[in-house]
Design a protein around this motif. Structure first.
Motif, short mmCIF file in Angstrom:
data_model
loop_
_atom_site.label_atom_id
_atom_site.label_comp_id
_atom_site.label_asym_id
_atom_site.label_seq_id
_atom_site.Cartn_x
_atom_site.Cartn_y
_atom_site.Cartn_z
N THR A 150 -21.09 -128.49 -4.63
CA THR A 150 -21.31 -127.18 -4.21
C THR A 150 -21.92 -126.36 -5.44
OG1 THR A 150 -20.23 -127.15 -2.21
CG2 THR A 150 -20.95 -125.23 -2.87
N MET A 151 -22.68 -125.56 -5.40
CA MET A 151 -23.43 -124.43 -6.36
C MET A 151 -23.13 -123.31 -5.43
SD MET A 151 -26.12 -126.78 -8.52
CE MET A 151 -26.30 -127.85 -7.29
N TYR A 152 -23.36 -122.06 -6.26
CA TYR A 152 -23.53 -120.73 -5.46
C TYR A 152 -24.48 -120.06 -6.54
CZ TYR A 152 -19.56 -122.09 -2.67
OH TYR A 152 -18.68 -122.61 -1.86
N ILE A 153 -25.38 -119.25 -5.86
CA ILE A 153 -26.19 -118.30 -6.55
C ILE A 153 -25.83 -116.91 -6.13
CG2 ILE A 153 -28.48 -117.84 -6.80
CD1 ILE A 153 -29.29 -120.42 -6.16
N VAL A 154 -25.71 -115.93 -7.18
CA VAL A 154 -25.20 -114.81 -6.66
C VAL A 154 -26.38 -113.79 -7.33
CG1 VAL A 154 -23.63 -112.59 -6.82
CG2 VAL A 154 -22.85 -114.99 -6.46
N MET A 179 -26.88 -115.13 -11.05
CA MET A 179 -25.79 -116.10 -11.61
C MET A 179 -25.86 -117.22 -10.87
SD MET A 179 -21.70 -115.79 -12.14
CE MET A 179 -21.66 -114.51 -13.54
N LEU A 180 -25.93 -118.64 -11.42
CA LEU A 180 -25.89 -119.81 -11.10
C LEU A 180 -24.46 -120.17 -11.24
CD1 LEU A 180 -26.84 -122.38 -9.45
CD2 LEU A 180 -27.62 -123.24 -11.79
N ILE A 181 -23.44 -120.62 -10.46
CA ILE A 181 -22.24 -121.06 -10.50
C ILE A 181 -21.98 -122.47 -10.18
CG2 ILE A 181 -19.75 -120.75 -9.59
CD1 ILE A 181 -20.41 -117.83 -8.64
N ASP A 182 -21.79 -123.23 -11.42
CA ASP A 182 -21.89 -124.64 -11.26
C ASP A 182 -23.25 -125.21 -11.23
OD1 ASP A 182 -19.26 -125.03 -11.93
OD2 ASP A 182 -18.71 -125.31 -9.96
N THR A 183 -23.51 -126.51 -11.50
CA THR A 183 -25.05 -127.18 -11.81
C THR A 183 -25.01 -128.57 -10.90
OG1 THR A 183 -24.66 -128.44 -13.70
CG2 THR A 183 -25.43 -125.98 -14.02
N GLY A 184 -23.79 -128.80 -10.38
CA GLY A 184 -23.82 -130.07 -9.39
C GLY A 184 -24.45 -131.34 -10.01
N ASP A 201 -33.52 -126.40 -12.32
CA ASP A 201 -33.90 -124.80 -12.50
C ASP A 201 -34.99 -124.35 -11.78
OD1 ASP A 201 -35.31 -126.93 -13.69
OD2 ASP A 201 -36.02 -125.93 -15.49
N GLU A 202 -35.99 -125.34 -11.44
CA GLU A 202 -37.17 -124.94 -10.44
C GLU A 202 -36.70 -124.62 -9.23
OE1 GLU A 202 -40.03 -127.98 -10.40
OE2 GLU A 202 -40.09 -128.24 -12.89
N ILE A 203 -35.66 -125.22 -8.54
CA ILE A 203 -35.19 -124.88 -7.13
C ILE A 203 -34.51 -123.40 -7.27
CG2 ILE A 203 -33.64 -125.57 -5.57
CD1 ILE A 203 -34.06 -128.40 -6.31
N VAL A 204 -33.70 -123.31 -8.39
CA VAL A 204 -32.89 -122.09 -8.38
C VAL A 204 -34.14 -120.92 -8.38
CG1 VAL A 204 -31.54 -120.46 -9.81
CG2 VAL A 204 -31.03 -122.68 -9.56
N ARG A 205 -35.32 -121.11 -9.24
CA ARG A 205 -36.10 -120.02 -9.20
C ARG A 205 -36.98 -119.69 -7.67
NH1 ARG A 205 -34.53 -117.05 -12.28
NH2 ARG A 205 -34.22 -117.45 -14.57
#
Length: 271
Positions: free
Chosen positions: A47-51, A58-63, A70-74
């Motif tokens: 699990t990761m979390y985005i806040v 913030m991205l918490i952990d990278t799994g 990085d592209e998915i977070v964007r």
């Protein structure tokens, strides 16, 4: 009466959280937990979390198993990103190479040799606050699962993003580098105090797919009771624990449980 409310809270915690799916591929699913907060669940149940704040995210952990993370977070946020690692086990830090800069606790750098990370490593400290703009995330050091395990607190919303510091029903303390059970007991006590006195209500763990919800005060109270027994040498009722091969495994693994809460530890080296 207090114990009744703790038990009631623990039972209510088992109700599945409602999370709205916003992205999915073969490796992961991203769902919105609440306003400006997302959970990322991978196919191997990490699990990761985005806040997100008004100015930063913030991205918490990278799994693990997350191609082009990085592209998915964007797809979720375009704001400048702080990547914070709760601890350096590969299922939580396996994709740090997608990011030019990461934050972690210096006590976990003993495991950094497992990675070939070429980006910038920033060290977090107890009480450090990340100001995301209207949203503040505070670092709390909670050694036990690893020497540098941290949790990340959003005091305004009552959220704690805990990595593996308090497990996902079971916490693993049988691993190298070893942390004494007495130290973990202090982490449990501190987490309980944060929930009883400082308004933290929700513990979002590092393997959310197993539980699909948060843990509450009742969970932490049970974990603290087990840690207190083990720290004092009371191992009555402990049973052998079979775990998959791991480079971090240490000694003779056993577990002590209280209903759905379990501590796995090294029978030959508790403290």
């Amino acid at each position: 009466m207090k114990s009744t409310f703790i038990l009631l809270g623990f039972l209510l915690c088992s109700i599945t959280s409602v999370a709205q799916q916003v992205f999915k591929n073969d490796e992961l699913t991203v769902s919105k937990l609440k306003d400006k907060t997302w959970v990322v669940e991978t196919s191997d149940k990490t699990t990761m979390y985005i806040v997100e704040g008004d100015k930063r995210a913030m991205l918490i952990d990278t799994g693990t198993k997350c191609t082009a993370l990085d592209e998915i977070v964007r797809k979720i946020t375009s704001k400048p990103l702080d990547v914070v690692i709760t601890h350096l086990h590969p299922d939580h830090a396996g994709n740090i190479h997608y990011f030019d800069s990461i934050y972690l606790h210096p006590a976990d750098t003993v495991m950094m040799g497992e990675y070939h990370y070429k980006g910038k490593i920033n060290y977090v400290a107890e009480g450090q606050v990340f100001d995301l703009g209207g949203t503040e995330i505070e670092v709390a050091w909670m050694p036990g699962h690893t020497p540098g395990s941290i949790v990340l607190l959003n005091r305004a919303t009552g959220d704690c993003f805990s990595g593996d510091a308090f497990g996902s029903g079971q916490v693993w303390l049988q691993l190298e580098p070893h942390v004494p059970m007495t130290d973990y007991l202090q982490s449990c006590r501190r987490m309980r105090q944060l929930m009883e006195q400082d308004g933290i209500r929700y513990i979002w763990c590092g393997h959310y797919p197993y539980v699909k919800t948060y843990y509450d005060l009742g969970y932490i109270c049970k974990m603290e009771t087990l840690a207190q027994r083990l720290a004092a040498g009371d191992t009555e009722g402990a049973k052998p624990f079979r775990m998959p091969p791991s480079t971090h495994a240490l000694g003779h693994s056993v577990y002590l449980s209280d209903g759905p809460v379990m501590i796995v530890y090294n029978a030959d080296k508790i403290n």
